[in-house]
Every structure is written in structure tokens, then in C-alpha cells.
Design a protein around this motif. Structure first.
Motif, PDB file in Angstrom:
ATOM      1  N   GLN A   1     -17.985  35.365 -10.384  1.00 11.60           N
ATOM      2  CA  GLN A   1     -16.609  34.750  -9.957  1.00 11.60           C
ATOM      3  C   GLN A   1     -17.108  33.447  -9.112  1.00 11.60           C
ATOM      4  OE1 GLN A   1     -14.715  37.857  -7.670  1.00 11.60           O
ATOM      5  NE2 GLN A   1     -13.965  38.927  -9.545  1.00 11.60           N
ATOM      6  N   ILE A   2     -18.174  33.464  -8.613  1.00 10.12           N
ATOM      7  CA  ILE A   2     -18.438  31.986  -7.782  1.00 10.12           C
ATOM      8  C   ILE A   2     -18.790  30.942  -8.823  1.00 10.12           C
ATOM      9  CG2 ILE A   2     -20.266  31.305  -6.272  1.00 10.12           C
ATOM     10  CD1 ILE A   2     -20.403  34.093  -4.826  1.00 10.12           C
ATOM     11  N   LEU A   3     -19.699  31.463  -9.975  1.00 10.66           N
ATOM     12  CA  LEU A   3     -20.184  30.621 -10.959  1.00 10.66           C
ATOM     13  C   LEU A   3     -18.849  30.055 -11.748  1.00 10.66           C
ATOM     14  CD1 LEU A   3     -22.250  29.294 -12.365  1.00 10.66           C
ATOM     15  CD2 LEU A   3     -22.704  31.540 -13.601  1.00 10.66           C
ATOM     16  N   PHE A   4     -17.848  30.919 -12.029  1.00 10.74           N
ATOM     17  CA  PHE A   4     -16.613  30.414 -12.855  1.00 10.74           C
ATOM     18  C   PHE A   4     -15.925  29.499 -12.073  1.00 10.74           C
ATOM     19  CE2 PHE A   4     -12.476  31.505 -15.233  1.00 10.74           C
ATOM     20  CZ  PHE A   4     -13.076  30.999 -16.240  1.00 10.74           C
ATOM     21  N   GLY A   5     -15.621  29.871 -10.596  1.00 15.10           N
ATOM     22  CA  GLY A   5     -15.022  28.897 -10.004  1.00 15.10           C
ATOM     23  C   GLY A   5     -15.708  27.557  -9.866  1.00 15.10           C
TER      24      GLY A   5
ATOM     25  N   LEU B   1     -17.593  26.156 -12.193  1.00 17.43           N
ATOM     26  CA  LEU B   1     -17.345  25.522 -13.427  1.00 17.43           C
ATOM     27  C   LEU B   1     -15.891  25.072 -13.747  1.00 17.43           C
ATOM     28  CD1 LEU B   1     -19.085  28.183 -15.776  1.00 17.43           C
ATOM     29  CD2 LEU B   1     -19.862  25.799 -15.380  1.00 17.43           C
ATOM     30  N   LEU B   2     -14.977  25.875 -13.006  1.00 21.86           N
ATOM     31  CA  LEU B   2     -13.551  25.413 -13.199  1.00 21.86           C
ATOM     32  C   LEU B   2     -13.290  23.838 -12.346  1.00 21.86           C
ATOM     33  CD1 LEU B   2     -11.387  28.554 -13.271  1.00 21.86           C
ATOM     34  CD2 LEU B   2     -12.133  27.224 -15.180  1.00 21.86           C
ATOM     35  N   SER B   3     -13.773  23.901 -11.504  1.00 20.77           N
ATOM     36  CA  SER B   3     -13.697  22.794 -10.519  1.00 20.77           C
ATOM     37  C   SER B   3     -14.637  21.253 -10.895  1.00 20.77           C
ATOM     38  CB  SER B   3     -14.150  23.064  -8.898  1.00 20.77           C
ATOM     39  OG  SER B   3     -15.879  23.098  -8.891  1.00 20.77           O
ATOM     40  N   VAL B   4     -15.216  21.554 -11.941  1.00 19.83           N
ATOM     41  CA  VAL B   4     -16.172  20.551 -12.521  1.00 19.83           C
ATOM     42  C   VAL B   4     -15.333  19.727 -13.090  1.00 19.83           C
ATOM     43  CG1 VAL B   4     -18.076  19.958 -14.134  1.00 19.83           C
ATOM     44  CG2 VAL B   4     -18.665  21.434 -12.476  1.00 19.83           C
TER      45      VAL B   4
ATOM     46  N   THR C   1     -13.713  16.562 -11.091  1.00 20.69           N
ATOM     47  CA  THR C   1     -14.379  15.585 -10.531  1.00 20.69           C
ATOM     48  C   THR C   1     -14.398  14.314 -11.463  1.00 20.69           C
ATOM     49  OG1 THR C   1     -16.364  16.216 -11.571  1.00 20.69           O
ATOM     50  CG2 THR C   1     -15.978  17.332  -9.334  1.00 20.69           C
ATOM     51  N   PRO C   2     -14.632  13.097 -10.404  1.00 18.56           N
ATOM     52  CA  PRO C   2     -14.405  11.849 -11.109  1.00 18.56           C
ATOM     53  C   PRO C   2     -15.880  11.693 -11.947  1.00 18.56           C
ATOM     54  CG  PRO C   2     -14.096  11.752  -8.725  1.00 18.56           C
ATOM     55  CD  PRO C   2     -14.537  13.247  -8.972  1.00 18.56           C
ATOM     56  N   LEU C   3     -16.650  12.288 -11.781  1.00 21.58           N
ATOM     57  CA  LEU C   3     -18.054  12.108 -12.792  1.00 21.58           C
ATOM     58  C   LEU C   3     -17.787  12.937 -14.177  1.00 21.58           C
ATOM     59  CD1 LEU C   3     -20.851  12.754 -10.299  1.00 21.58           C
ATOM     60  CD2 LEU C   3     -20.156  10.592 -11.058  1.00 21.58           C
TER      61      LEU C   3
ATOM     62  N   VAL D   1     -18.020  27.365 -19.811  1.00 21.99           N
ATOM     63  CA  VAL D   1     -16.646  27.931 -19.442  1.00 21.99           C
ATOM     64  C   VAL D   1     -16.355  29.077 -20.303  1.00 21.99           C
ATOM     65  CG1 VAL D   1     -14.191  27.127 -18.978  1.00 21.99           C
ATOM     66  CG2 VAL D   1     -16.062  25.842 -18.357  1.00 21.99           C
ATOM     67  N   VAL D   2     -16.497  28.933 -21.473  1.00 24.42           N
ATOM     68  CA  VAL D   2     -15.863  30.023 -22.582  1.00 24.42           C
ATOM     69  C   VAL D   2     -17.028  31.194 -22.418  1.00 24.42           C
ATOM     70  CG1 VAL D   2     -16.014  30.820 -24.783  1.00 24.42           C
ATOM     71  CG2 VAL D   2     -14.943  28.688 -24.074  1.00 24.42           C
TER      72      VAL D   2
END
Length: 200
Positions: free
Chosen positions: A64-68, A70-73, A76-78, A94-95
Motif C-alpha cells: 500500500q505504501i509503495l502503490f501510494g 507510485l500513484l503520486s509520481v 509530479t512536474p518531472l 503501476v499495473v
């Protein structure tokens, strides 16, 4: 003899009778003071279900921490500066993370749908398979996440080598070591632990 002495003597006699009855029951069950009482099939299923729940809690927290993250990436502007390869790796990651989350949470859903149907042994067997599948997907998710991050930080060849080394370490710790321990226990002389009759 006073009333206090009679009461104390009565309690002592009662304790001796209780201990004798307990020792007799233990003798009939074939379990000595240092031996574990063999568990029934129902107790074994309940124990295995509780173990799966504890394992699921640990794995779910990580995924869950890792998936959260990934979703936030993607927000991001980069992210807009990523090349095609990095975007493909991100989508794949993500999949895989979503699939791992589904596999590791599935035992809870299965238990809720089948609760009260007297199918706990089937639930435990299915949950065990889903846990193994979820662990494989989680390892792949971690590997792809590392590749995505390291590909931006270090040269491509070094990033791939580092990810390969980490994935090899995961394979050794999560799969090779348990299999080696199981085979070593099977080769041990005398009565070993043996296969669990509820294992599919």
C-alpha cells in the motif's frame, strides 16, 4: 482441629483431586507434561487462517505504501520529462502494484463472502495461493520501481545491474531459502514435520 485448619485441609484435598483428574485426562490423551497436544483438523485450519491474516497485514502495509508512492509520481512536474522507456516501466509498475494489492487483499474478500458456509479449509487454501501470487507480484513491483528510480539517477547499464542484483536477493530470501529449508527438513532422519494435510 479448628475451623481454619479444617478449611485449609479441605482445600488441599480438593487441589490434589483436581490435579489427579487433570493428569489422568492428559494420560488418556497421550500427551505428557513436555509434549504438545495434537491439534484437531478444525484447530489446524483456524491456526493457519490466523497465520495468513498476520502475514497479509505485513505484506499489505508494504504494497500500500509503495502503490501510494507510485500513484503520486504521475502528478509530479518531472513526470512530463520522462522518456518512452521510463513511461512504459512506470505503467508496468503501476499495473503490477495494483495486481499485487488485489491478490493480497483478496483473502479478506473471500472470507467475507464465504463466512458461515463451513468452507474455511477451502478459504485457507485459496488464501495461501493468493498470498504466494501477491508476493511474486510485489517483488516484481519493487524491482520495476527500483528500475524506474535508478534509471533516472545512474547510467542505464548500472541501473539494470543493480536491479538484477536486488531481484536475485529477493529470489534467494523469499523463495530459494524456504524451499531449501523444506527439503533439508524432509531429508532429516526420524519423524519430520511432514506435509500439512490441509495444504493443496
Amino acid at each position: 482441629m479448628t475451623m481454619t485448619e479444617q478449611s485449609a485441609e479441605s482445600k488441599t484435598v480438593h487441589r490434589k483431586k483436581v490435579h489427579a483428574a487433570c493428569d489422568s485426562c492428559a494420560g488418556r490423551a497421550g500427551a505428557g507434561p513436555d509434549e504438545e497436544r495434537p491439534e484437531s483438523a478444525r484447530e489446524r485450519v483456524n491456526r493457519r487462517w490466523n497465520e495468513i491474516l498476520q502475514e497479509t497485514r505485513v505484506a499489505q502495509t508494504g504494497v500500500q505504501i509503495l502503490f501510494g508512492f507510485l500513484l503520486s509520481v504521475a502528478f509530479t512536474p518531472l513526470f512530463r520529462d520522462l522518456g518512452t522507456f521510463d513511461r512504459v516501466v512506470y505503467v508496468l509498475t503501476v499495473v503490477l502494484g495494483a495486481s499485487a494489492t488485489g491478490s493480497l487483499i483478496a483473502p479478506v474478500s473471500i472470507h467475507r463472502f464465504l463466512s458461515g458456509q463451513r468452507m474455511k479449509a477451502d478459504v485457507v487454501a485459496a488464501a495461501g495461493r493468493l498470498m504466494m501470487c501477491g508476493m511474486v507480484l510485489l517483488a516484481l513491483t519493487i524491482g520495476c520501481t527500483l528500475l524506474l528510480i535508478l534509471h533516472v539517477v545512474v547510467p542505464n547499464l548500472l541501473a539494470e545491474a543493480l536491479v538484477g542484483g536486488v531481484m536475485l536477493w529477493f529470489a534467494l530470501c523469499w523463495y530459494a531459502l524456504p524451499l531449501w529449508l523444506r527439503r533439508r527438513a524432509a531429508r532429516r532422519p526420524g519423524p519430520g514435520p511432514g506435509p500439512d494435510p490441509d495444504e493443496a
